[in-house]
Structure formats: structure tokens, C-alpha cells
Write a protein that holds these residues in place. Structure first.
Motif, PDB file in Angstrom:
ATOM      1  N   SER C 486       0.840  -1.183   0.000  1.00  0.00           N
ATOM      2  CA  SER C 486       0.000   0.000   0.000  1.00  0.00           C
ATOM      3  C   SER C 486       0.878   1.236   0.000  1.00  0.00           C
ATOM      4  CB  SER C 486      -0.936  -0.003   1.207  1.00  0.00           C
ATOM      5  OG  SER C 486      -0.185  -0.092   2.389  1.00  0.00           O
ATOM      6  N   SER C 487       0.255   2.365  -0.273  1.00  0.00           N
ATOM      7  CA  SER C 487       1.040   3.585  -0.443  1.00  0.00           C
ATOM      8  C   SER C 487       0.202   4.796  -0.072  1.00  0.00           C
ATOM      9  CB  SER C 487       1.485   3.687  -1.904  1.00  0.00           C
ATOM     10  OG  SER C 487       2.202   4.882  -2.103  1.00  0.00           O
ATOM     11  N   GLU C 488       0.848   5.765   0.505  1.00  0.00           N
ATOM     12  CA  GLU C 488       0.193   7.026   0.843  1.00  0.00           C
ATOM     13  C   GLU C 488       1.062   8.163   0.328  1.00  0.00           C
ATOM     14  OE1 GLU C 488      -1.173   5.300   5.217  1.00  0.00           O
ATOM     15  OE2 GLU C 488       0.490   6.683   5.073  1.00  0.00           O
ATOM     16  N   GLY C 504       6.031  12.305   0.391  1.00  0.00           N
ATOM     17  CA  GLY C 504       5.947  10.857   0.546  1.00  0.00           C
ATOM     18  C   GLY C 504       7.113  10.397   1.385  1.00  0.00           C
ATOM     19  N   TYR C 542       4.086   9.006   6.592  1.00  0.00           N
ATOM     20  CA  TYR C 542       3.436   8.472   5.413  1.00  0.00           C
ATOM     21  C   TYR C 542       4.103   7.156   5.080  1.00  0.00           C
ATOM     22  CZ  TYR C 542       1.892  13.266   4.478  1.00  0.00           C
ATOM     23  OH  TYR C 542       1.366  14.488   4.546  1.00  0.00           O
ATOM     24  N   ARG C 544       4.925   4.363   2.008  1.00  0.00           N
ATOM     25  CA  ARG C 544       4.796   3.939   0.625  1.00  0.00           C
ATOM     26  C   ARG C 544       5.607   2.679   0.442  1.00  0.00           C
ATOM     27  NH1 ARG C 544       9.501   5.622  -3.003  1.00  0.00           N
ATOM     28  NH2 ARG C 544      10.694   7.064  -1.757  1.00  0.00           N
ATOM     29  N   ASN C 556       2.655   2.823  -5.814  1.00  0.00           N
ATOM     30  CA  ASN C 556       2.917   4.232  -5.544  1.00  0.00           C
ATOM     31  C   ASN C 556       2.415   5.121  -6.672  1.00  0.00           C
ATOM     32  OD1 ASN C 556       4.288   3.581  -3.130  1.00  0.00           O
ATOM     33  ND2 ASN C 556       6.117   3.073  -4.309  1.00  0.00           N
ATOM     34  N   ALA C 559      -1.095   5.897  -6.052  1.00  0.00           N
ATOM     35  CA  ALA C 559      -1.286   6.826  -4.930  1.00  0.00           C
ATOM     36  C   ALA C 559      -1.002   8.255  -5.358  1.00  0.00           C
ATOM     37  CB  ALA C 559      -0.388   6.425  -3.764  1.00  0.00           C
ATOM     38  N   TYR C 652      -4.130   7.452  -1.695  1.00  0.00           N
ATOM     39  CA  TYR C 652      -3.580   6.205  -1.172  1.00  0.00           C
ATOM     40  C   TYR C 652      -4.077   5.047  -2.009  1.00  0.00           C
ATOM     41  CZ  TYR C 652      -8.068   5.870   1.344  1.00  0.00           C
ATOM     42  OH  TYR C 652      -9.383   5.823   1.670  1.00  0.00           O
ATOM     43  N   HIS C 653      -3.409   3.936  -1.840  1.00  0.00           N
ATOM     44  CA  HIS C 653      -3.740   2.794  -2.675  1.00  0.00           C
ATOM     45  C   HIS C 653      -3.283   1.516  -1.993  1.00  0.00           C
ATOM     46  CE1 HIS C 653      -4.597   0.755  -6.453  1.00  0.00           C
ATOM     47  NE2 HIS C 653      -3.510   0.055  -6.260  1.00  0.00           N
ATOM     48  N   THR C 654      -4.072   0.484  -2.144  1.00  0.00           N
ATOM     49  CA  THR C 654      -3.600  -0.815  -1.655  1.00  0.00           C
ATOM     50  C   THR C 654      -3.732  -1.827  -2.779  1.00  0.00           C
ATOM     51  OG1 THR C 654      -5.731  -1.622  -0.912  1.00  0.00           O
ATOM     52  CG2 THR C 654      -4.438  -0.357   0.666  1.00  0.00           C
TER      53      THR C 654
END
Lengths: 325, 230, 814
Positions: C486-488, C504, C542, C544, C556, C559, C652-654
Motif C-alpha cells: 500500500s502507499s500514501e 511521501g 506516510y 509507501r 505508488n 497513490a 492512497y492505494h492498496t
């Protein structure tokens, strides 16, 4: 590194006097590229108490050509030898050996005298923190015999018939092939007599003797020299095997030959049998091959290094062929 | 000069390290042999020129040049990768030669001219920009060593050929394997250096087209530019 | 919920298909950019690495290491070391501050381990004591003064023999019964029925291969700095996953609140997975933290170069194969077995790639993991080494046994999960991808580049004018960048000049991912690339995925893209909304008569789509901030300058990647690699004269960075294939070549020209169709030496690295 006394010698005599003063506990430093690595790795049971710097002695960094004689100062950097037009022309084997030594940076630091006075290459001897107190350190055994000896001597051992560590110099076989003389603070020594294997020693130098220069009689017209190095990688590497040859010919036949291998024995290995095999003959593929076979006729490899025999043979053949007119 | 076997001698000549039994002997010797020489610096003091600035420093004998410039002077661009003279990451230029600072004792660099990556960057050497442009780096740890080596090469050989560049870099290890990107960057920098020998201010915002990337393309481009400019 | 938010949510939970929302046109994505974001700082030597950190009063800490491969400390006398001038303290295994076990794994959560163990399981292991002194030299001298009484234990170094050795158990503490540690645990991979497959085969053959231990060699040694600020802890770590380091630290000493931990993750002198993935890798920090508390001083711990050599890649060991194939090259069954050493992740089966990207219907592979007395083996660019090794070995042997062109055998067997290309193409279409034949494109482009059709010859038949034998080799597999993760990321538009800052986690491993994020943000926001910058947040608040955690852009990239899309919407809303409402009134919008959907941004300028002459640069929109900040500006009242809405967006993303068994995503992108060699049959020397890499990366983001991975992977691969081997003394168990002279990584001269062909099929699951490139080349190239050398000399060498002795032996010249 442990603390030591550092002395900048200003003359050869002063350096000799310092060696005497520290009675075996003083060490000479020129390029330093071998010595400092040994000290950083703490491979020896005892450390030099003093380092005597030779680089502060003026007049030892030169290449001179006079009356058919090349004289090269002990402190001459390997790169300068590799780049020297007259040496490239007339003492090709030496210039080429210098060019193939180590890496560009180390050639800018390392000196010719340092290159022939460097210590042996063996991963037991050089293991950190004196992990293997071997024969060359005055210990009781050679660890390579039962261990991993893929880079060790193929012509037997020395020091109580034990040490199989090889001499790694690239320039040494070239100097022997070119019949150079090593000039010291005491005497003049034929290059092939210079190397001697003993506890803590690789040369016949006395404990208070210093190499000041190298002399090479300019090879006569009709003679050619060559140097070949085989290493695992193309730079930053010691030779797995190297070979130098200097061949004089007349009327299409070899009249004189000097062939020397290194990194295959505890000291540079002059391949006399190969010389005998080629003298009086033309350098043909066939004759060179016979000389190559002759060069390794006395080989007695260890369990892991028989392949080096084949490489040594090949290099002898190829250096000979490179000396063809 | 006499050899004195007595190791317990007290009086050491500060000029030549010869030892004497008595102070008077030492005095006689100094007046006789070193009368006209300047007073020697205190033991361990060295002077050097680094990136054009003069330094007067105390150095213990075991201190390497790398220790001195990296740890003491904070010139952190010289990096320690192998610490045994096998990788080129700690390269500095000393008296025109690209040498390894991890294998040089600081005390033996007394009186020398030394150039580090910091000096090269400060002088706006075009290598910096061409390295950034041609991505001749990844993690960057070994990169300054390559740049310093390249600078020494360009100083000696202003128009190096591909194989000459590769030979010159053969003592620099890059674990990320960026090697093929270096000759292009170095060639372009060499051309820039010939065009602007005194250096050229790097622009903070590069906009130049970076599409010409092969060694041959850069070479051709350089030749064209040179033809136009000279 | 806004439509961008919705899009993000959809993508977040549905990344089993093609990117539904790519851009229509790309300005920076896919291009060579004028300068890498870290280019100047690294070239100029200004980048700071953890090794460079020095703090006032800082102590230097070094560990005692074991001289024996398996030994227990009976007694230890540290008295002399403590008395050495300059030594500030000596930490011992039996000190009360040292617990028996502590959480010290900074990469993946694993069981607690002894931070300062009493028992060494490999020579060179950090055990028993750590010395902190004024300098590293003094600390090292003190170590030599420690007198240790060791109880030596039997040890074993031989992976193949290890399962049978019940007298030499490598790790009595963790695995007292057997050196074979994964019996019944993730040890079998099975597809179809191999017996049936062999029955269908025209030809069945068996062989065996070896991969000797090789290792990562990170240029910056393992190191770290710990400083206590009251009860707060500050740490400088060389870690690929600094957020995990922070979590681990929070569990120390009875618990440290996360908000009292500050972690700095500076530039990292590469690690390639490697040491930073070993279980003990926070052990140094732990001991440094104890000493820092004891002495009240900051403490820096370091390994020396040699100490970084212990451990290595997970592919070390022996592989056994039985393969059945039809005359035309169709493989009907593969049976495999392997014995690999010291894996702490025993989950990557060597035949995994056969399942993932071939149509071979019947596969069975046992996978034994055994413990030996060498360092741990961990993903070392990367965990797929064993799979890539087996894959190359099998395919080239099939081609060799049947006398076929290996590129034909590859194309014949391409597929996935035992299904053929028709099935795979259906999957592509079903998931919304353009249906392209990735492998065929790689093969065609690669063959043309290397001149395959003119140069290909049966093994051992082409002698060159220089006397050497000429060889060509080919291998392939899929591309990967597919870890779960996941990423923020956030993006902020700066006041005063309207530039964009991406915020990031800071974790720079050198792949220039940061420039790629800027390219994505610039294209998404419609900004000039030079107006976008990545600002690493050194404290990993954060999160990533870091580029060398096997996954970068596919997570990433989403995100940063989400953040950019939300931000762009905000910008356009601000441009069309009155701003700065106060008692004195409000400021009219920049575009008073337009709605946000009527505007767009290009080259950092907002413009009316219908009338591009009506425009305003972003810098003008945000205005200048005066004495009292951007909100209040009495001087400028009446002018439109100030705005009140901070332009900031967070994305964000997972992702659950292929490794998650319940979320299969068939892999569509392929890579093919071609190698040309010359072999000197009298010396055994291999000269790599040319390598052609064809990588279908789906979509190129940062072109020079992709090429950098192709170049770098090739050099690392060539080194691994021809010279890299960690060598131990068989008698004493001591490592013999832990330095860069004797462990030979490739120099610039060790490979010929390298081609970097990038194919963009768009068939990756990442944003814009990307898939990864960083790990795969260094993983495939080493074994490609096998096919190339076989083609040159006509004799198989299945033992890597292929060193001169093996070639000369194979040729009968030893």
C-alpha cells in the motif's frame, strides 16, 4: 589501523638506518596499497611499529635510458611505466605487465619496487585478524592443502614443503623475462634470483636493504617480448596466471628465450624447460605448443587447481606466438 | 649519517629522525647538517591544499586521507565502499593523479594538492550536469568516485574515446551496474569542457532535450557543435 | 462522494484489470527527462548516507564476531577491553539490559531473536559483545582484547548433504531435530498430473544444476545511529522499509509511543533486499540504543565490509529436474526437486515461473529448505532467483535435447497456469487489456537486434577467427512488480509560486522512483515537470512501498495519481470559486464566469477550454503570501491575490498482488534476453560480447530509469553468472573471500554492449498499464550464461558461477 610511528625518510641511507633502528619491526612504505590492506585486515600476528616512508626520498621516481640501458627508479609508478613510449617499444612485456596490474587508480599509486616486493596472495594467509596462523607467519601448517586451493601453487610448495601461496606480481615475470637487475642499497641482483620464500619474506633482501631501482639492458634488435595475464575479471584483479617471454631470433630461429610464469608457484616460475624446447626452433604453432607442454611438465597441482595447469600452458604458448617476428 | 643500534636513545633529530645519546650530540648534528633548513613543523602537523584552499592539520600516522577528508573535514562526497583499494569510491585527485584516499596515509600527503568531488562540483564542472542528465547513477554511493576519476581523465585527455573512458573507469565498481551510462555522460562533459574551459553556471531548471543518448549520437552531436562553435 | 474519490475507491479494490482511467496524452510520462531529481546532489557528492552521519559526542560501536561457524560462548572476559583508553562501555550478552529475545527484524515481522546472541550459527556472526568507543579503531582494538572461551560445535556447510547430517545440526536452538526445516510446510507445488504428462512425452530427460552462494554487496555497509532525546528516540537507519523499523523500535524497552520516535532514512548505498531483510537487521540498532541509554551519548554502529558478506541469495543449492516434451518442443511435464539453504522465507518454489507463465499442464516440485552454518539467505535482487534459474535451465535443456531453437520452444510453451495462449488472450480481453503477444514481440525485437537468425547455430559449431567459440543464448520469463502493498502520498501546491510538492516517505534506493512520481504528477496536474518536486519525508509517517520492496510504480504510481487527480479538481474549483471571504467581503474567482469542468491546466497554466487565450498561471492563482501569511493581506485588498483554501490532496492505494493466493492475476507482460559470448576453450574464459534485453514493461514512465535497470541488471547478472561466489573453507567453516578483491563483482570491462529494448504493451496492472522492471534482469541474466556457454562449446555446465575451471573440466582439459 593500530598506531605506529611514521618516518619520512629523506635519503636511502636514512631509510636503511631506520630499518636497523626498528630491527625487523619497521616496514617500508611506498605506494602502500598492499601494506595498508594487510594492516587494516590485521592479518599478521605482529604489526610494524614504524612505517618508513620512501616517497619522501627525492630522485627515485624516474625512467632513464642511456647507452642501451633502461634504469627505472624504485618509486616509479606503474602507470608511468605503462605509458612510457620507449618502454612500450623496447620492453613491451614490462610496459604491458604494468598496464595490466590491478586497476587504473592502483597503478597511479603503486610503484614498480612495491609491485615486486608485495606479499603473497592466499586467502588463508590474508584472512582477517590472523585467523589462520600459517607457515608463512611462523605457524605450524598450511591451511590451503586441505582447504580450498583453487588459486594456489601448481608447482608444489615451499617453506618446510608446505606453503602453497602464490606470488601475485604482474611485473615480476616481465622483469625476469627481460633479464632485469634489481638495484638495492647494497647490491645488484638478477631479477630471477630476487625472490625467495621464507617465513615473513618473499625476497632475498636483507632486513636493512632497500630496492632503489631496476635496470634492464635494452633487448637487442631482433628480440621481442610479450606479457599475457589471465584473471577472472578484466580489471581490479590479481592474475590467476600470467606469463612473460622475451625471445631473440635470427634467421627465423629462436636464439635465446626467457619465459616466466607467475601466480602459479610460491615465487615467479621461470619455465626453463619451455625455453629449452623453443631455442633453436622457429616459433610455429606446433613448436610453441611443445614449449607450452614443456612449461608445465613439472606441474603437481592440488585437488582444486589442476585447471591452472592448462591456463599456464596456454599462456606460455600465446606469449611465444606473440613474440613471433 | 650514522646508524645507532641503541634503541633507547632519547634524542631524535626532528629533521631526519636520527637518534642521539645526548642532547649535545643532537645539537651538534643539527647545527652541522640542518643549519640552513627551516624549522620543521611539529610532529604530525601536515599542510595541504584541498580544492584550492590551504589546510594545516594534525594527523595521526594511522589516519588515512579518506578518514581525514571524510570524517574530519566533512567532505563526505568521498565514499568508503571496499576500504581496501578495490573499488574507486574514495577517489580523489592528488597532483593530477586519480588515487584512492582509503589507501593513502594522510601524513604522506603533506604538501600535496588535492581535489575532491566537492571542489569539482564547486567549479561547476560540466560532469555534474551530464551525470544527472544521463542518469549515470542509481544509489549514488559510488558516483562521486566515478566523477572524480572522469575529471582526472578529462584533465589529461580532453577528448577521450569510448575505450579510453572505459579503461579509465575500470577501477571503479558500481554495484547498481550503471556503467554504460558513464561514457556518454563523460563524453558530453568533455565536449562542454572544451567549449567552456572556465566552467559554465549550471541552470537550476534544465529544459534541454535529453533524447540523444547513445554514445555515437552524443559524439556526433558534439562534433557538430564543435564545428559550429570553433 | 466526488467522482475522483469514487474512482480511487474502485481502483483500490479492483486492481485485477487494466487501468480504466489512463490519460489520453502524455507529456512527460515515457520520456527521458532532462535531469534526474537526485542527479546533481549525487553526482556532486552532496547526498548524505547513514554512513556519513556524525553527531556531537557520538560513540562508535562494533560487534564481536564469531571465529567459528558454530559455537557457544562458555565464558567471556571483557576486563581488558573495558580498560583500553577510549573505550566507553562494553555491552555483553549477559548484561541485564539484554533480553534473551527482542523484536529486531526491520523488514518483515518475524519471531523475536536474541539481540546479542551467545551462540553463533555461522562464522562471522555478531555475538557476545559490542564495544562502544571514541573511534571505530579503538572499538576494534578493544574487540581483540576480549577473551572468549568458546565451546565449538559440529557444523555443516554442504547444502546437498545437510538433510542427511544428523550429527551436525546447524541450528540446535531453532531446529533441533533436523537440518531439513520445511518438511510439510510450503514445500510442494503441484499442477496437473506429472505421470500422465511423462506418458505423453516423446522424450524424457533428467538433469541437475547448482547455484553456489552469492550475495548482495551493498556499497554502503550496514550501519545506524541512535540518539535519545529524553524519552524520545531518534534513529538513522539504512532500511528498505523504514516504517517497519519505526514499528519495531516502538516495541522496545517496554514500548515507546510512535510519536516519540523519529526515524531518518537518508540516501541508501543500495542493498538489493539483502542484508536489510535478515531477521537480525535491527539488532545493531537495538544494542546501540541500549548503549546510548547507558552512556547518554549518540551511538553509531557499523559492520565492516567483510561482515556484510555473510548471508546471501536464496537460490544457493542443488536443483533436480525431470522433463518430458514432445518432438515439437511442447513440454508435457516437469518434475522438480531442490535443496536450498538457510531461507527465512521458504515460500518461493523453484518451478513457480513454470506455473505462472507457461502452458505446461503437469508440474510437480518439492522444495527442501535446509539449515547450514553460513549466513541467512534472503531475497537478494531478488527472491525469484531460484525460479528464474530453474526456468532457464529447463527451457534451454528442452531446446538442446530436441535440437530446437530456444526462442521457438519459448513461444510454443507460453501461457499461464497450465493454459495455452488462447486462454491467456481471453484473460487479457476479459480484464480490459489490448490483446498483444508480449513474448512474441520480445522475441522478434530481440532476435532482430542481436542478429539471431544469421548467428544461431547448433551447439559447439562456430569457431571465430580469433580462435574462440561463439555462443548465443536466450531466456525469458514474465515481468513482475507485484507484491502486495500500500502507499500514501500527498501533493501540495506551494504558496507564492504555485509549484507542486509531492510528500511521501523518504526511502531512496537509487531507482529514481521520485522522478517518476514527478512525471506522473506533472502529467496529471498539467504542470511543467520542472514545477513538480518530490520532498521526501524522512520520518516515515506516510507510508509507501519502497522501490526495492519489489513493488513501486504499480502501487505508488496509483497513490500519487489519485492525489494529483483530487488536487487538480481542487485547483479548478478554487479557480472558479470566490475566495478569501471575510468581514470586508470576498475576492472574485480567477475565472468568474466558468465552472471547473470548463477549465484545464497545461504547462502550469490554467485556461478556459473554449478560449485558451483566457488563462492564468498557477503561480498567479495562488498569489504571494505577505507578512501575515497568505490569508490576510491588507495591502493587497481589492486585488485578487490571496486565497484561503490550501491546495493539498492526499492519495492512497492498496494492492493484493499475485502472491496472495486468493487474488490471482495472470501475468501478461514478458521479457526476453539474448546473450552473445565468446569462449576461450584453452583458458576457460568467457567474454560476454553483447546482451540484448527486451522488456515489456507495459508502459514506460521514466525511460532512462528503465534503461538503467536493464544496464544494471545485466552487469549484476553477468557478475553473478561468471564470477560471484562466496567461498568458505570446508575445513574450518571460515569465509575466505569477504572482500571486493576476492569476491568479484563485474567491472565496466566485463560486459560488451548492452541493448535496452522497451516494449509497451500496456498489459500491466499498474497505472497506465505499467509493470516492474527492477528485479527481473539481474535475476535472469546469471543463468543465461548457461545457454550461451552451451551453445559455444557444446557441453553443458549446470554449475553456477561458470568459472574457468568448470569450462576446462567440461572440455576434458583438466
Amino acid at each position: 589501523m593500530k598506531r605506529f610511528v611514521h618516518i619520512n625518510a629523506k635519503t636511502v641511507e636514512e631509510a636503511v638506518s631506520c630499518l636497523n633502528r626498528y630491527g625487523g619491526k619497521g616496514s617500508l612504505i611506498a605506494g602502500g596499497t598492499d601494506l595498508l590492506g594487510k594492516m587494516k585486515d590485521m592479518i599478521l600476528p605482529n604489526y610494524p611499529e614504524a612505517l618508513i616512508n620512501l616517497k619522501t626520498i627525492p630522485g627515485l621516481d624516474y625512467i632513464d635510458e642511456k647507452d642501451g640501458l633502461f634504469t627505472i627508479g624504485a618509486l616509479t609508478r606503474l602507470q608511468d611505466i605503462a605509458d612510457h613510449p620507449a618502454l612500450k617499444d623496447r620492453c613491451y612485456a614490462l610496459a604491458e605487465a604494468a598496464r595490466r596490474t590491478a586497476s587504473p587508480h592502483l597503478r597511479e599509486m603503486g610503484t614498480l619496487a612495491g609491485n615486486i616486493c608485495q606479499d603473497i596472495r592466499c586467502w588463508y594467509y590474508r584472512n582477517e585478524n590472523n585467523r589462520f596462523p600459517c607457515l608463512r607467519k611462523g605457524g605450524g601448517r598450511c591451511y590451503a592443502i586441505d582447504g580450498d586451493n583453487r588459486y594456489h601453487s601448481i608447482f608444489g610448495g615451499s617453506v618446510k614443503k608446505g606453503c602453497y601461496a602464490v606470488h601475485p606480481s604482474d611485473t615480476a615475470p616481465a622483469l625476469i623475462a627481460l633479464n632485469a637487475k634489481i638495484i638495492t642499497s647494497k647490491r645488484s641482483i638478477k631479477a630471477e634470483d630476487f625472490f625467495k620464500v621464507g617465513v615473513k619474506t618473499t625476497t632475498i633482501l636483507d632486513s636493512d636493504e632497500i630496492v632503489t631501482g631496476i635496470q634492464i639492458r635494452k633487448p637487442e634488435n631482433g628480440s621481442k617480448s610479450a606479457f599475457l595475464k589471465f584473471a577472472i575479471r578484466k580489471s581490479i584483479d590479481f592474475p590467476l596466471v600470467n606469463a612473460a617471454a622475451c625471445i631473440s631470433s635470427a634467421g627465423g630461429k629462436v636464439t635465446a628465450a626467457r619465459i616466466c610464469l607467475n601466480a602459479v608457484y610460491v615465487k615467479p616460475y621461470r619455465a626453463v624447460k619451455a625455453e629449452d624446447a623453443i631455442i633453436g626452433k622457429a616459433i610455429t604453432e606446433e613448436n610453441a605448443a611443445a614449449a607450452g607442454e614443456a612449461a608445465v611438465v613439472e606441474a603437481d597441482p592440488l585437488p582444486h587447481n589442476a585447471y591452472m595447469v592448462q591456463i599456464a600452458k596456454t599462456l606460455v604458448i600465446r606469449t611465444l606466438l606473440a613474440c613471433r617476428e | 649519517m650514522t646508524d645507532n643500534p641503541n634503541k633507547n636513545s632519547k634524542y631524535l633529530c626532528p629533521y631526519c629522525s636520527t637518534q642521539y645519546q645526548t642532547f649535545d650530540d643532537l645539537k651538534t648534528h643539527i647545527l652541522k647538517d640542518h643549519k640552513n633548513e627551516p624549522i620543521p613543523a611539529p610532529e604530525g602537523m601536515i599542510a595541504m591544499t584541498i580544492n584550492g584552499g590551504s589546510y594545516s592539520l594534525r594527523a595521526e600516522p594511522e589516519l588515512t586521507l579518506y578518514d581525514l577528508i571524510h570524517d574530519r573535514l566533512g567532505l563526505i562526497g568521498s565514499k568508503q565502499f571496499c576500504d581496501r583499494g578495490a573499488c574507486g569510491s574514495c577517489t580523489v585527485i592528488m597532483e593530477g593523479r586519480a588515487i584512492l584516499s582509503c589507501m593513502a596515509l594522510a601524513v604522506e600527503c603533506d604538501g600535496k594538492q588535492i581535489e575532491t568531488i566537492e571542489g569539482i562540483a564547486e567549479a561547476e564542472h560540466p560532469l555534474i550536469e551530464s551525470y544527472a542528465k544521463h542518469h549515470a547513477m542509481q544509489c549514488g554511493y559510488c558516483t562521486p568516485g566515478f566523477v572524480v576519476t572522469a575529471k582526472a581523465l578529462i584533465d589529461k585527455n580532453p577528448a577521450p574515446a569510448d575505450n579510453e573512458i572505459r579503461e579509465a573507469l575500470a577501477g571503479n565498481l558500481c554495484r547498481c551496474g550503471t556503467y554504460p551510462q558513464h561514457p556518454v555522460a563523460i563524453l558530453e562533459a568533455a565536449v562542454e569542457k572544451r567549449k567552456f574551459p572556465e566552467g559554465k553556471k549550471r541552470s537550476l531548471k534544465p529544459t534541454e532535450d535529453a533524447d540523444k543518448l547513445s554514445f555515437e549520437a552524443v559524439k556526433q552531436d558534439a562534433l557538430d557543435k564543435l564545428k559550429g562553435g570553433e | 462522494m466526488g467522482s475522483e474519490e469514487q474512482t480511487r475507491m474502485e481502483e483500490m479494490f479492483d486492481n485485477l484489470r487494466a487501468d480504466k482511467y489512463p490519460l489520453k496524452e502524455y507529456t512527460y510520462i515515457g520520456k527521458r527527462i532532462p535531469r534526474r531529481i537526485d542527479g546533481v546532489v549525487k553526482a556532486a557528492g552532496q547526498a548524505v548516507y547513514t554512513m556519513d552521519v556524525q553527531l556531537p559526542g557520538m560513540l562508535h560501536m562494533r560487534f564481536l564476531t564469531s571465529p567459528y561457524p558454530h559455537a557457544k560462548i562458555k565464558n567471556m572476559d571483557t576486563g581488558k577491553a573495558e580498560k583500553l583508553p577510549g573505550v566507553r562501555t562494553v555491552l555483553r550478552y549477559d548484561d541485564p539490559e539484554i533480553p534473551e529475545f527482542a523484536p529486531i527484524s526491520g523488514h518483515t515481522p518475524t519471531a523475536d531473536e536474541p539481540p546479542l546472541p551467545r551462540i553463533a550459527h555461522f562464522q562471522g556472526e555478531e555475538v557476545g559483545a559490542a564495544v562502544a568507543a571514541d573511534t571505530e579503531t579503538i572499538a576494534e582494538q578493544a574487540l581483540t582484547l576480549i577473551k572468549t572461551d568458546w565451546e565449538e560445535r559440529p557444523f555443516n556447510l554442504d547444502t546437498e548433504a545437510a538433510p542427511l547430517q544428523d550429527t551436525a545440526i546447524a541450528n540446535l536452538e531453532m531446529y533441533p531435530d533436523s537440518n531439513h526445516i520445511n518438511e510439510g510446510l510450503l514445500d510442494v507445488l503441484e499442477l496437473g498430473d506429472v505421470e500422465k504428462g511423462f506418458a505423453e512425452a516423446d522424450k524424457i530427460f533428467e538433469f541437475k544444476s547448482f547455484r553456489r552462494l552469492h550475495t548482495w554487496v551493498g556499497p554502503e555497509r550496514p550501519c545506524g545511529v541512535i540518539k535519545w532525546n529524553g524519552d524520545c528516540i531518534e534513529a538513522w537507519v539504512k532500511q528498505q522499509r523504514p516504517h517497519i523499523a519505526k514499528r519495531v523500535i516502538s516495541k522496545w524497552f517496554g514500548g515507546i509511543p510512535m510519536n516519540q520516535i523519529q526515524v531518518h532514512c537518508l540516501s541508501q548505498g543500495a542493498s538489493f533486499g539483502g542484508w536489510s531483510q535478515t531477521n537480525w537487521n535491527m539488532g545493531g540498532h537495538y544494542c546501540a540504543a541500549v548503549i546510548a541509554r547507558r552512556t547518554g551519548r549518540p551511538v553509531k554502529w557499523t559492520f565492516n565490509r567483510r561482515e556484510d558478506f555473510y548471508g546471501g541469495s536464496m537460490d544457493e543449492g542443488a536443483y533436480f529436474y525431470k522433463v518430458g516434451a514432445k518432438e515439437d518442443g511442447t513440454i508435457t511435464a516437469v518434475w522438480g526437486d531442490s535443496i536450498l539453504s538457510n531461507q527465512i522465507y521458504p515460500v518461493f518454489n523453484p518451478l513457480k515461473h513454470l506455473v505462472e507463465n507457461t502452458r505446461i499442464p503437469n508440474i510437480y516440485c518439492k522444495h527442501k529448505v535446509v539449515m547450514i552454518n553460513k549466513g541467512p539467505t534472503v531475497p537478494t535482487r531478488c527472491e525469484q532467483n531460484s525460479a528464474a534459474h530453474a526456468f532457464t535451465m529447463i527451457f534451454d535443456h528442452v531446446a538442446g535435447e530436441l535440437g530446437l531453437d530456444p526462442t521457438e520452444v519459448a513461444l510454443k510453451n507460453d501461457g499461464a497456469d497450465g493454459h495455452d495462449m488462447d486462454w491467456l488472450n481471453q484473460q487479457k480481453a476479459k480484464r480490459g487489456f489490448e490483446v498483444r503477444d508480449s513474448l512474441r514481440e520480445c522475441v522478434e525485437k530481440g532476435k532482430a537486434a542481436i542478429g539471431w537468425d544469421e548467428k544461431w547455430h547448433p551447439p559447439g559449431e562456430k569457431k571465430l577467427a580469433n580462435g574462440r567459440m561463439h555462443g548465443l543464448g536466450f531466456t525469458w520469463t514474465h515481468e513482475w512488480d507485484d507484491s502486495a502493498g500500500s502507499s500514501e502520498m500527498a501533493i501540495r501546491i506551494e504558496r507564492n509560486d504555485g509549484t507542486a510538492t509531492i510528500l511521501g516517505m523518504g526511502c531512496d534506493n537509487g531507482v529514481d522512483a521520485e522522478s517518476s512520481y514527478c512525471q506522473v504528477a506533472a502529467d496529471e496536474l498539467g504542470m511543467r515537470l520542472e514545477d513538480v518536486h518530490y520532498n521526501p519525508q524522512f520520518d516515515p509517517g506516510y507510508f509507501r512501498m519502497t522501490p526495492d520492496s519489489s513493488t513501486n510504480m504499480s502501487i505508488n504510481g496509483f497513490a500519487v495519481r489519485h492525489a494529483a487527480r483530487i488536487l487538480k479538481k481542487k485547483i479548478l474549483e478554487v479557480a472558479t470559486t470566490p475566495v478569501g471571504k471575510s468581514q470586508r467581503g470576498e475576492f472574485p474567482p480567477a475565472f468568474p464566469d466558468a465552472g471547473p469542468e470548463e477549465l484545464n491546466i497545461k504547462d502550469s497554466v490554467i485556461f478556459l477550454k473554449a478560449d485558451p487565450e483566457k488563462k492564468m498561471p498557477l503561480s498567479e492563482l495562488v498569489g504571494a503570501s505577505f507578512n501575515s501569511g497568505p490569508l490576510v493581506d491588507p495591502e493587497a485588498l481589492g486585488v485578487r491575490t490571496p486565497f484561503t483554501v490550501p491546495l493539498f490532496a492526499f492519495g492512497y492505494h492498496t494492492q493484493t498482488g499475485t502472491y496472495q493466493p486468493n487474488q490471482p492475476r495472470p501475468r501478461f507482460c514478458r521479457q526476453g534476453h539474448f546473450m552473445e559470448v565468446e569462449v576461450d576453450t584453452d583458458t576457460g574464459q568467457i567474454i560476454v560480447t553483447r546482451v540484448v534485453n527486451t522488456n515489456d514493461v507495459g508502459k514506460v514512465i521514466n525511460r532512462a530509469s528503465c534503461e538503467g535497470q536493464q544496464y544494471g541488471g545485466t552487469y549484476m547478472g553477468v557478475g553473478r553468472g561468471i564470477s560471484e561466489e562466496v567461498i568458505y573453507d570446508p575445513v574450518t567453516g571460515v569465509m575466505l573471500n569477504g572482500n571486493l578483491l576476492d569476491y568479484k563483482i563485474a567491472t565496466i570491462l566485463d560486459s560488451g554492449p548492452i541493448d535496452t529494448i522497451l516494449i509497451e504493451s500496456g498489459m500491466g496492472y499498474g497505472p497506465y498499464g505499467v509493470v516492474g522492471i527492477g528485479e527481473d534482469i539481474a535475476t535472469l541474466i546469471p543463468t543465461l550464461l548457461g545457454p550461451a556457454v552451451y551453445n559455444a562449446i557444446g557441453v553443458r555446465i549446470n554449475d553456477f558461477p561458470i568459472t574457468p575451471d568448470k569450462i576446462l573440466t567440461a572440455l576434458g582439459k583438466v
